[in-house]
Design an enzyme around this catalytic site. Structure first.
Site, PDB file in Angstrom:
ATOM      1  N   ASP A 164      -9.846  -4.966  -5.013  1.00  0.00           N
ATOM      2  CA  ASP A 164      -9.249  -3.892  -4.219  1.00  0.00           C
ATOM      3  C   ASP A 164     -10.014  -2.593  -4.457  1.00  0.00           C
ATOM      4  O   ASP A 164     -10.047  -2.077  -5.573  1.00  0.00           O
ATOM      5  CB  ASP A 164      -7.776  -3.711  -4.606  1.00  0.00           C
ATOM      6  CG  ASP A 164      -7.008  -2.828  -3.634  1.00  0.00           C
ATOM      7  OD1 ASP A 164      -7.639  -1.999  -2.944  1.00  0.00           O
ATOM      8  OD2 ASP A 164      -5.778  -2.961  -3.560  1.00  0.00           O
TER       9      ASP A 164
ATOM     10  N   SER B 103       0.840  -1.198   0.000  1.00  0.00           N
ATOM     11  CA  SER B 103       0.000   0.000   0.000  1.00  0.00           C
ATOM     12  C   SER B 103       0.880   1.254   0.000  1.00  0.00           C
ATOM     13  O   SER B 103       1.630   1.478  -0.941  1.00  0.00           O
ATOM     14  CB  SER B 103      -0.965  -0.026   1.184  1.00  0.00           C
ATOM     15  OG  SER B 103      -1.956   0.967   1.065  1.00  0.00           O
TER      16      SER B 103
END
Length: 321
Positions: free
Chosen positions: A261, A168
């Site tokens: 996602d 991330s």
């Protein structure tokens, strides 16, 4: 939760689920609402046998080091510098989730890992954060020349096999570090072999509904005024304002995305992969999109079957010579 009526307790930025900023400059992160806690290092993790310890790199940077089970004296292992996620505004190398994930990644990869604890926005601007991460990488590389010798790194680090990885926001940091390695030398002439971008915090303006993504709003909150918002090359790797991706300073890339996602749509990562291929970069790129999974699922639950598979893929990337 109650707060003082004092003027200093006036909220000036409320960015849940990440943080809240008060008029007096205090920043409150909502860790307690999600049961997020720090855990100490361990001499031998009961699940993986991996050992860990904490070190101080500088007054502002610390790290947790990981050593695989059954490592013998002077055994040389790949070196992995890892950057945690958290939107550049939250997270810690010492959180239980990060610690458990690193234990599994190190065990499977049979590498020595340095999980970096860097300063965060909004208390610190993004150039400071990236500099912390660069300084940590240089500190690790300096061990190749015997400087600042931390015994685990000095005794077991194979600096012909240096990798960086991050999830991330950590994947965003990996991108910025890899680009910088392409422009500047690492200490002792160490070369970066490979980089793992796991669900990287990237933004590309032309991706459908990007303005509705939480990270779009977050980036526009923490982006330095001198940058051009979503067009900043710090977050948009295909920005016309940025350097060519041919300058990526490693020979191998591993990119992974999740089909479901919602924070970083897989389209963003696949478009980055295509842009790298078209840039003239001479390295080897591996891209995987995991069906049915969301953001950083393998870090949240490293013992799930799909998580084990992805971690094995990462380990193979690190171990392959």
């Amino acid at each position: 939760m109650t707060f003082s009526e004092n003027d200093d307790e006036e909220v000036i930025t409320d960015f849940q689920p990440y943080y809240r900023v008060y008029k007096n400059g205090r920043v409150h992160r909502f860790y307690e609402l999600y049961g997020i806690v720090e855990v100490p290092p361990s001499l031998e993790d009961p699940d993986t046998g991996v050992s860990s310890k904490d070190v101080t790199i500088s007054p502002h940077i610390s790290a947790r080091l990981y050593l695989p089970k059954n490592t013998i004296a002077d055994q040389k292992l790949p070196v992995l510098v890892y950057y945690h996620g958290g939107g550049l505004v939250a997270g810690s190398a010492f959180f239980e989730t990060e610690h458990r994930y690193l234990n599994h990644l190190v065990s499977e990869s049979n590498c020595i890992a340095i999980s970096v604890n860097y300063r965060l926005a909004p208390e610190h601007d993004l150039p400071t954060l990236y500099q912390d991460c660069w300084d940590a990488l240089q500190w690790v590389a300096s061990h190749a020349a015997g400087k600042d010798a931390e015994p685990w790194i000095a005794n077991h680090g194979d600096f012909n096999r240096l990798f960086i990885a991050g999830d991330s926001a950590g994947g965003n940091i990996v991108y910025n570090m890899t680009m910088r390695v392409g422009r500047e030398s690492l200490s002792g002439g160490v070369k970066l072999v490979g980089a793992i971008f796991a669900f990287p915090f990237f933004l590309i303006p032309s991706v459908e509904n990007i303005e509705g993504c939480l990270i779009y709003k977050l980036w526009n909150t923490i982006c330095p005024p001198s940058e051009q918002g979503i067009n900043s090359p710090m977050v948009n790797p295909v920005s016309e304002n940025g350097p060519s991706l041919s300058e990526l300073g490693c020979s191998r890339l591993f990119l992974c995305a999740g089909e479901k996602d919602e924070l970083v749509p897989s389209e963003i990562i696949s478009r980055f992969a295509e842009a790298v291929k078209k840039s003239g970069w001479k390295g080897e790129l591996e891209y995987i999109e995991v069906e049915g999974e969301g953001h950083c699922f393998q870090a949240a639950n490293p013992e799930a079957e799909k998580s084990k598979h992805l971690i094995k893929r990462m380990a193979s990337f690190i171990q392959r010579k």
